[in-house]
Design an enzyme around this catalytic site. Structure first.
Site, PDB file in Angstrom:
ATOM      1  N   ASP A  32       0.814  -1.207   0.000  1.00 47.00           N
ATOM      2  CA  ASP A  32       0.000   0.000   0.000  1.00 47.00           C
ATOM      3  C   ASP A  32       0.851   1.262   0.000  1.00 47.00           C
ATOM      4  O   ASP A  32       0.474   2.274  -0.597  1.00 47.00           O
ATOM      5  CB  ASP A  32      -0.926   0.004   1.220  1.00 47.00           C
ATOM      6  CG  ASP A  32      -2.083  -0.979   1.069  1.00 47.00           C
ATOM      7  OD1 ASP A  32      -2.236  -1.566  -0.024  1.00 47.00           O
ATOM      8  OD2 ASP A  32      -2.824  -1.160   2.052  1.00 47.00           O
ATOM      9  N   SER A  42      -5.550   1.874  14.605  1.00 45.72           N
ATOM     10  CA  SER A  42      -4.723   1.507  15.762  1.00 45.72           C
ATOM     11  C   SER A  42      -4.990   2.411  16.962  1.00 45.72           C
ATOM     12  O   SER A  42      -4.830   1.999  18.109  1.00 45.72           O
ATOM     13  CB  SER A  42      -3.237   1.581  15.392  1.00 45.72           C
ATOM     14  OG  SER A  42      -2.939   0.708  14.329  1.00 45.72           O
ATOM     15  N   ASP A  49      -1.210  12.929  22.913  1.00 46.33           N
ATOM     16  CA  ASP A  49       0.053  12.631  22.238  1.00 46.33           C
ATOM     17  C   ASP A  49       0.015  13.087  20.782  1.00 46.33           C
ATOM     18  O   ASP A  49       1.055  13.154  20.127  1.00 46.33           O
ATOM     19  CB  ASP A  49       0.343  11.124  22.281  1.00 46.33           C
ATOM     20  CG  ASP A  49       0.872  10.677  23.636  1.00 46.33           C
ATOM     21  OD1 ASP A  49       1.032  11.536  24.527  1.00 46.33           O
ATOM     22  OD2 ASP A  49       1.123   9.470  23.802  1.00 46.33           O
ATOM     23  N   ASN A  75      -3.980   8.817   2.955  1.00 46.16           N
ATOM     24  CA  ASN A  75      -4.384   8.145   4.187  1.00 46.16           C
ATOM     25  C   ASN A  75      -4.767   9.122   5.285  1.00 46.16           C
ATOM     26  O   ASN A  75      -5.881   9.106   5.784  1.00 46.16           O
ATOM     27  CB  ASN A  75      -3.253   7.252   4.714  1.00 46.16           C
ATOM     28  CG  ASN A  75      -3.368   5.822   4.267  1.00 46.16           C
ATOM     29  OD1 ASN A  75      -4.363   5.409   3.683  1.00 46.16           O
ATOM     30  ND2 ASN A  75      -2.344   5.039   4.542  1.00 46.16           N
TER      31      ASN A  75
END
Length: 291
Positions: free
Chosen positions: A73, A193, A177, A147
């Site tokens: 990808d 994630s 973060d 993305n």
């Protein structure tokens, strides 16, 4: 039946093991289908394949009517960002790991490609993101992403504080973060994630996903991609911005990262009968353990 695509460009993940062999085998197959084959310039120079004509990316965009991308990808996104302005459709042959958009296995490429070259395929168009970093009223970085756009804290520093606006309207100040602004394509990448939702590629939206937020009620939110998102650096040291694989380090307090929908789309072609849900089941192993 004659190929619908007269002139096909081959782009490869040239540092991957076996990439030269894969490219040669695919090129030979394309010749048997009546296609003219050209190698993208960096692919040719890094594999040492000299028996085919060579074009740079602009040449591929001007002269080729299909691009076959052999890799993962990341390879697809890298070349796709450059070719999107030319409207060249992309087909992905997977030599990487997950392969959400490079979805044809190399072992099956002949079976998959033969009907596709005759015009039997599913078209899958996806909007890209246009982002810039503005400092003291001046653009210091401009990039296109497929993305996501990610603002991260420094490697050794604590949290960053970010002011988020949508279409000029204040949303929130958040300490975390970092923050991910992901497209539907990117919703299966870093955003997933970090706890973000999956977004079907037919939805004209983005997802805003905080990374380890200080306030636990700060949750991901899905937004329309018709607006503009602005993220301002309020506090924190050594923050950076990443636009897919492109980076700008050392953001300063007051820097504003703006994200809007690009005027260009990537056009992916998939084998007839392709389904986004089949891809999710296969890549995310949803069917494991089912009798």
């Amino acid at each position: 039946m004659k190929s619908q695509f007269r002139h096909v460009a081959l782009i490869g993940k040239y540092h991957a093991q076996g990439s030269r062999f894969a490219l040669e085998e695919i090129a030979n197959f394309l010749h048997t289908q009546g296609c003219e084959v050209t190698l993208e310039a960096e692919t040719a120079s890094n594999t040492g394949l000299t028996q085919y004509p060579v074009l740079d990316v602009a040449g591929v965009g001007a002269h080729c009517d299909l691009a076959l991308v052999v890799g993962g990808d990341g390879t697809m996104l890298g070349i796709g960002r450059q070719l999107a302005q030319f409207g060249v459709p992309l087909v992905g042959i997977n030599q990487g790991r997950l392969g959400f958009i490079t979805d044809i296995a190399f072992d099956d490429f002949q079976t998959a490609l033969e009907p596709m070259l005759r015009g039997e395929f599913e078209e899958d168009r996806r909007w890209m993101m246009q982002a810039k970093v503005v400092r003291d009223g001046r653009c210091v970085f401009d990039a296109t992403a497929m993305n996501d756009v990610v603002v991260n804290r420094g490697a050794t520093a604590g949290m960053v504080e970010l002011r988020v606006e949508v279409d000029g309207r204040f949303v929130a100040n958040q300490r975390a973060d970092g923050l991910i602004i992901a497209s539907p394509t990117g919703s299966t990448a870093y955003a997933l994630s970090a706890g973000g939702p999956l977004i079907h590629p037919s939805i004209s939206g983005w997802v805003l996903v905080p990374i380890a937020p200080h306030t636990l009620s700060n949750r991901p939110i899905v937004l329309s991609d018709a607006g503009e998102i602005t993220v301002e650096i309020v506090a924190g040291r050594d923050a950076s911005a990443n636009f897919d694989m492109q980076s700008l380090a050392s953001l300063l307090h007051g820097d504003r990262i703006t994200v809007r929908r690009s005027e260009f789309q990537m056009c992916f072609l998939h084998p007839k009968g392709w389904s986004y849900f089949d891809t999710l089941r296969k890549k995310l192993h949803w069917n494991e353990g089912v009798a």
